[in-house]
Design an enzyme around this catalytic site. Structure first.
Site, short mmCIF file in Angstrom:
data_model
loop_
_atom_site.label_atom_id
_atom_site.label_comp_id
_atom_site.label_asym_id
_atom_site.label_seq_id
_atom_site.Cartn_x
_atom_site.Cartn_y
_atom_site.Cartn_z
CG ASP A 8 -2.00 -53.52 -25.84
OD1 ASP A 8 -3.19 -53.54 -26.34
OD2 ASP A 8 -1.77 -53.24 -24.71
N GLY A 15 -6.39 -55.20 -25.98
CA GLY A 15 -7.57 -54.38 -24.93
C GLY A 15 -8.60 -55.30 -25.26
CE1 TYR A 50 -10.17 -42.35 -23.30
CE2 TYR A 50 -12.49 -41.22 -23.17
CZ TYR A 50 -11.61 -42.29 -23.66
OH TYR A 50 -12.12 -43.27 -24.24
P1 NAD Z 1 -9.04 -51.07 -23.07
O1 NAD Z 1 -8.47 -50.06 -21.96
O2 NAD Z 1 -9.46 -52.47 -22.82
O3 NAD Z 1 -8.02 -51.05 -24.31
C1 NAD Z 1 -7.08 -50.05 -24.56
C2 NAD Z 1 -5.76 -51.12 -24.81
O4 NAD Z 1 -4.64 -49.84 -25.13
C3 NAD Z 1 -5.23 -51.68 -24.00
O5 NAD Z 1 -4.75 -52.98 -24.45
C4 NAD Z 1 -3.97 -50.94 -23.56
O6 NAD Z 1 -2.93 -51.78 -22.64
C5 NAD Z 1 -3.32 -50.27 -24.66
N1 NAD Z 1 -2.64 -49.07 -24.24
C6 NAD Z 1 -2.71 -48.01 -23.57
N2 NAD Z 1 -1.86 -47.30 -23.80
C7 NAD Z 1 -1.09 -47.60 -24.63
C8 NAD Z 1 0.27 -47.21 -25.19
N3 NAD Z 1 0.68 -46.03 -24.70
N4 NAD Z 1 0.69 -47.89 -26.03
C9 NAD Z 1 0.16 -49.17 -26.66
N5 NAD Z 1 -0.90 -49.49 -25.98
C10 NAD Z 1 -1.28 -48.91 -25.17
O7 NAD Z 1 -10.16 -50.01 -23.49
P2 NAD Z 1 -11.19 -50.39 -24.99
O8 NAD Z 1 -12.49 -50.20 -24.21
O9 NAD Z 1 -10.75 -51.63 -25.70
O10 NAD Z 1 -10.83 -49.01 -25.81
C11 NAD Z 1 -10.07 -49.18 -27.00
C12 NAD Z 1 -10.24 -47.62 -27.62
O11 NAD Z 1 -11.62 -47.38 -27.89
C13 NAD Z 1 -9.66 -46.83 -26.72
O12 NAD Z 1 -8.86 -45.77 -27.53
C14 NAD Z 1 -10.71 -45.87 -26.36
O13 NAD Z 1 -10.74 -44.65 -26.00
C15 NAD Z 1 -11.78 -46.23 -27.22
N6 NAD Z 1 -13.30 -46.02 -26.75
C16 NAD Z 1 -13.94 -46.96 -26.00
C17 NAD Z 1 -15.19 -47.04 -25.77
C18 NAD Z 1 -15.80 -47.94 -25.01
O14 NAD Z 1 -16.85 -47.87 -24.12
N7 NAD Z 1 -15.25 -49.26 -24.87
C19 NAD Z 1 -15.79 -45.77 -25.74
C20 NAD Z 1 -15.13 -44.61 -26.26
C21 NAD Z 1 -13.78 -44.92 -26.91
#
Ligand code: NAD
Ligand code: UDP
Length: 319
Positions: A33, A12, A145
């Protein structure tokens, strides 16, 4: 010391930056992933690295791996994507946490949970500090979420108290940067893509809602510092940039940064959209010696360049 590190959600946006940093630091990285919102493009450059391994797996199913550390990032982070299949979202959060905690319990690995400012819901305390318990709607469209992440935090603490697992919780506030998906749906990527394409910029509500935007490199520093903090520090700790902007200000900054002729249009505000959000990061400063260094103005430049390249590649005719 070289460690074997599992990054769930490693393909991700944030996961791919984290994998890259950990490989650079000399660790063996297992990137897990299911490619729901992640993409191979984000990690293609790592595939040739002997220290990097890719596992296609859905974290709602158990998996047996031998590791020293786990960063649990697997979960769609954009409201559009996590609301697409809300039951799957909450399963990913709860069962994903149980499965990584199972690995940690068996192998004595340390686990860092990527939690979120969403645990504070639509906050009536501003800025938000870690002592605030939040104001979350348990039955709304964001609950899969918000409540999923709250349950994951609960599991981290219960495995710590009951089974002695070394757990850590980082509450991430809105983070942006290169490798967000073009169709991600979060505000920074949406506005940049709209501006670059000359489309209308879609501000939800009257644009007075606020968010605080952290650049990805700063956030990755914070996650690694949190993982390396003393064992008795479990958090939760806020990680984010306290610079607070209205969504209208963000739209105007992006129009300027991209030299776009796009117009701002106003669309209905989605339900339960938090009205304001800004992290109090004093705990991260004192416990981790961490603070962000990249301003929104600075971070928008490489982000814009990234999307420009992606959109140019997409437009090139097939040969
Ligand atoms: P993103 O959607 O780009 O990345 C999430 C990754 O998790 C993706 O590669 C997706 O394919 C993978 N994924 C989803 N469900 C899955 C499953 N069941 N099994 C295996 N892989 C799975 O989002 P991001 O911004 O990179 O966020 C990463 C983490 O950080 C998340 O947990 C998100 O909740 C947390 N987060 C991000 C932010 C932000 O602003 N970017 C803020 C708060 C929390
Ligand atoms: N938003 C917007 N236009 C968009 C996408 C989002 O005005 O095209 C607003 C959204 O309503 C929210 C803020 O921008 O007030 C941040 O939304 P995002 O989806 O990035 O993340 P959130 O912090 O809400 O999870």
């Amino acid at each position: 010391m070289n460690k074997r590190i599992l990054v769930t959600g490693g393909a991700g946006f944030l996961g791919s930056h984290l994998c890259e940093r950990l490989v650079k630091e000399g660790h063996d990285v297992l990137c897990l992933d299911n490619f729901f919102t992640g993409s191979k493009r984000n990690i293609t450059h790592l595939l040739g690295e002997p220290r990097f391994e890719l596992i296609r797996h859905d974290i709602i199913n158990p998996i047996y791996l031998e590791v020293d550390e786990i960063y649990n990032l697997a979960c769609p982070a954009s409201p559009v994507h996590y609301q697409h299949n809300p039951i799957k979202t909450i399963k990913t959060n709860v069962m994903g946490a149980i499965n990584v905690l199972g690995i940690a319990k068996r192998t004595k690995a340390k686990v860092l949970q990527a939690s979120t400012s969403e645990v504070y819901g639509d906050p009536d305390v501003h800025p938000q500090d870690e002592a605030y318990w939040g104001r979350v709607n348990p039955i709304g469209i964001r609950s899969c979420y918000d409540e999923g992440k709250r349950a994951a935090e609960c599991l981290m603490m219960d495995y710590r108290r009951q089974n002695g697992v070394n757990t850590k919780i980082a509450r991430i506030f809105n983070t942006y940067g290169p490798r967000m998906a073009v169709n991600d749906g979060r505000v920074v990527s949406n506005f940049i893509v709209q501006a670059l394409r000359g489309e209308n910029i879609t501000v939800y509500g009257d644009g007075s809602h606020t968010r605080s935007f952290c650049y990805c490199d700063d956030l990755i520093d914070g996650l690694i510092k949190m993982m390396n903090s003393p064992d008795d520090f479990s958090g939760p700790v806020n990680l984010g940039n306290p610079g607070e902007f209205t969504i209208l200000e963000l739209a105007q900054m992006i129009i300027k940064t991209t030299n776009s002729e796009s117009h701002i249009v106003y669309q209905p505000l989605p339900s339960d959209d938090p009205a304001q959000r800004r992290p109090n990061i004093s705990l991260a400063a004192s416990a981790l010696d961490w603070q962000p260094h990249v301003s929104l103005k600075q971070g928008l430049m490489p982000t814009k360049q990234y999307f420009q390249e992606i959109l140019n590649t997409a437009q090139k005719p097939e040969v």
